[in-house]
Design a protein around this motif. Structure first.
Motif, PDB file in Angstrom:
ATOM      1  N   ALA A   1       1.651 -12.610  -5.350  1.00  0.00           N
ATOM      2  CA  ALA A   1       2.816 -11.981  -4.730  1.00  0.00           C
ATOM      3  C   ALA A   1       4.096 -12.560  -5.313  1.00  0.00           C
ATOM      4  O   ALA A   1       4.247 -13.773  -5.455  1.00  0.00           O
ATOM      5  CB  ALA A   1       2.774 -12.179  -3.219  1.00  0.00           C
ATOM      6  N   GLY A   2       4.996 -11.691  -5.678  1.00  0.00           N
ATOM      7  CA  GLY A   2       6.271 -12.135  -6.238  1.00  0.00           C
ATOM      8  C   GLY A   2       6.238 -12.450  -7.713  1.00  0.00           C
ATOM      9  O   GLY A   2       7.276 -12.768  -8.312  1.00  0.00           O
ATOM     10  N   ASN A   3       5.067 -12.382  -8.338  1.00  0.00           N
ATOM     11  CA  ASN A   3       4.973 -12.632  -9.777  1.00  0.00           C
ATOM     12  C   ASN A   3       5.733 -11.573 -10.562  1.00  0.00           C
ATOM     13  O   ASN A   3       5.743 -10.394 -10.198  1.00  0.00           O
ATOM     14  CB  ASN A   3       3.506 -12.592 -10.234  1.00  0.00           C
ATOM     15  CG  ASN A   3       2.877 -13.969 -10.279  1.00  0.00           C
ATOM     16  OD1 ASN A   3       3.321 -14.872  -9.583  1.00  0.00           O
ATOM     17  ND2 ASN A   3       1.847 -14.117 -11.095  1.00  0.00           N
TER      18      ASN A   3
ATOM     19  N   GLY B   1       0.223  -7.980  -4.635  1.00  0.00           N
ATOM     20  CA  GLY B   1       0.453  -9.024  -3.649  1.00  0.00           C
ATOM     21  C   GLY B   1      -0.436  -8.892  -2.428  1.00  0.00           C
ATOM     22  O   GLY B   1      -0.814  -9.891  -1.809  1.00  0.00           O
TER      23      GLY B   1
ATOM     24  N   SER C   1       3.387  -4.066  -7.786  1.00  0.00           N
ATOM     25  CA  SER C   1       3.610  -5.408  -7.242  1.00  0.00           C
ATOM     26  C   SER C   1       3.162  -5.514  -5.795  1.00  0.00           C
ATOM     27  O   SER C   1       2.575  -6.528  -5.379  1.00  0.00           O
ATOM     28  CB  SER C   1       5.098  -5.772  -7.339  1.00  0.00           C
ATOM     29  OG  SER C   1       5.513  -5.871  -8.682  1.00  0.00           O
ATOM     30  N   HIS C   2       3.409  -4.443  -5.036  1.00  0.00           N
ATOM     31  CA  HIS C   2       2.988  -4.452  -3.628  1.00  0.00           C
ATOM     32  C   HIS C   2       1.469  -4.551  -3.513  1.00  0.00           C
ATOM     33  O   HIS C   2       0.951  -5.397  -2.761  1.00  0.00           O
ATOM     34  CB  HIS C   2       3.483  -3.179  -2.937  1.00  0.00           C
ATOM     35  CG  HIS C   2       2.880  -2.967  -1.579  1.00  0.00           C
ATOM     36  ND1 HIS C   2       3.244  -3.712  -0.478  1.00  0.00           N
ATOM     37  CD2 HIS C   2       1.912  -2.090  -1.155  1.00  0.00           C
ATOM     38  CE1 HIS C   2       2.531  -3.316   0.574  1.00  0.00           C
ATOM     39  NE2 HIS C   2       1.716  -2.335   0.192  1.00  0.00           N
TER      40      HIS C   2
END
Length: 370
Positions: free
Chosen positions: A290-292, A283, A279-280
């Motif tokens: 980001a944040g998905n 994003g 995720s990092h």
């Protein structure tokens, strides 16, 4: 389960894209061919893929050479058999975030072009135009290779299998190999079959199959997981190119979602920590994502070599040929690998110098160059 024939010219072990390509090309060359698959066709590493065939492999012009030839063969297979392989050009974008990566590209570009690869260096702005999810502020440049295609791996396996059978090959699923004698006698639950040449194309099980013949192929099994995330509401509806970030993050369009790959958790890393790492990077490279949330797509095993390049060759003077360790790149190399194996079985000179593909490069000369 019907019994196998008593003998065959060539026995191919493994019914993925590598094995079916080999069986097809052997049979079409007039070689009596039997293929044995322990499960269903395409049920191994061929099903663990992002479904892209590409020609550009940074840092390895030999793989690129095999991939260029293979892409041409896929187009020819679709044309001559009428099989829809699902080929749709999407392109490949390789992002560079460090000056050394740009220099490495420039140093190897001539070798890539000599291999037939169409690739160019593009600016951050151009990279963001090619993939609107990319944040141009986070990249220094990118390599753009237009010859990359989304495809249907299952259709490719079916296409080669059908062509192999039309050429006279016998393909048997649900038939694991339980023993291989040095003289080419192969044992299965359906009986034994003697082969003039045994071809190991067993993917993640290649090491185990080769060991039955007292042959060492230094491959390991590497489990991977493909992930899915949602497409931003504001994004362009056109398909995103296959995009590779230096972190090993890879994304591309997958229907109305985005396919995400980044290997698997490290040995000392929990799955939750790995997903947080994915995720990092997602994003950072693509702020719109980001944040998905990230969902599990599918998992599977790959056959991996120590240096990431396939092993294709013959075991000394024995009637044992191998094609394994494609390290997740088998779909891009299967047609060329089939040609090389066909020529090894026929005792013909190959279209390419295959000495660097032998297991000898990782076994300190223990195997003879193919």
């Amino acid at each position: 389960m019907s019994r196998l024939p008593e003998r065959t010219d060539a026995l191919v072990i493994g019914g993925g894209v590598i094995g079916t390509s080999i069986a097809c090309q052997l049979a079409e060359a007039g070689v009596g061919t039997v293929l044995l698959e322990r499960g269903e066709l395409g049920s191994g590493a061929s099903g663990t893929t992002a479904g892209v065939v590409r020609t550009y492999f940074p840092g390895n012009a030999l793989i690129s050479n095999l991939a260029v030839r293979s892409l041409a063969a896929y187009h020819a297979l679709a044309e001559r058999t009428g099989t829809d392989l699902g080929l749709a050009r999407i392109g490949l974008l390789v992002l560079f975030t460090e000056e050394q990566q740009v220099r490495d590209f420039q140093d190897t570009r001539a070798a890539q072009q000599a291999a037939g690869v169409d690739v160019e260096l593009v600016t951050p702005a151009e990279a963001a135009r090619l993939n609107p999810l990319v944040d141009e502020r986070t990249v220094l440049a990118a390599a753009w290779a237009p010859e990359a295609y989304a495809c249907d791996p299952a259709a490719i396996v079916r296409g080669y299998a059908t062509a192999a059978e039309r050429a006279g090959a016998l393909l048997r699923t649900g038939t694991p190999v339980t023993g291989i004698d040095p003289d080419g006698l192969v044992d299965t639950p359906a009986g034994s079959i003697r082969a003039d040449t045994v071809v190991c194309a067993a993917g993640p099980w290649a090491g185990e199959v080769a060991a039955l013949a007292d042959v060492r192929i230094p491959v390991t099994t590497y489990p991977v997981e493909m992930l899915l995330t949602d497409t931003p509401d504001t994004s362009d509806s056109s398909a995103l190119p296959m995009t590779i970030h230096p972190s090993s993050l890879r994304i591309r369009s997958w229907g109305d979602r985005i396919l995400v790959g980044m290997g698997r958790p490290a040995p000392d890393e929990t799955r939750e920590a790995w997903l947080a790492r994915v995720s990092h990077h997602l994003g950072t490279a693509c702020p719109a994502l980001a944040g998905n949330g990230i969902d599990s797509g599918w998992t599977g095993d790959l056959d991996v070599s120590p240096d990431g390049m396939a092993f294709i060759g013959r075991e000394g003077s024995r009637p044992f040929v191998y094609a394994a360790g494609f390290s997740g790149q088998g779909l891009c190399q299967a047609p060329a690998a089939g040609e090389i194996v066909r020529d090894l079985v026929l005792g013909k000179s190959s279209w390419i110098d295959t000495s660097g593909l032998s297991t000898a490069r990782c076994l300190s000369g223990a195997a003879e160059a193919g």
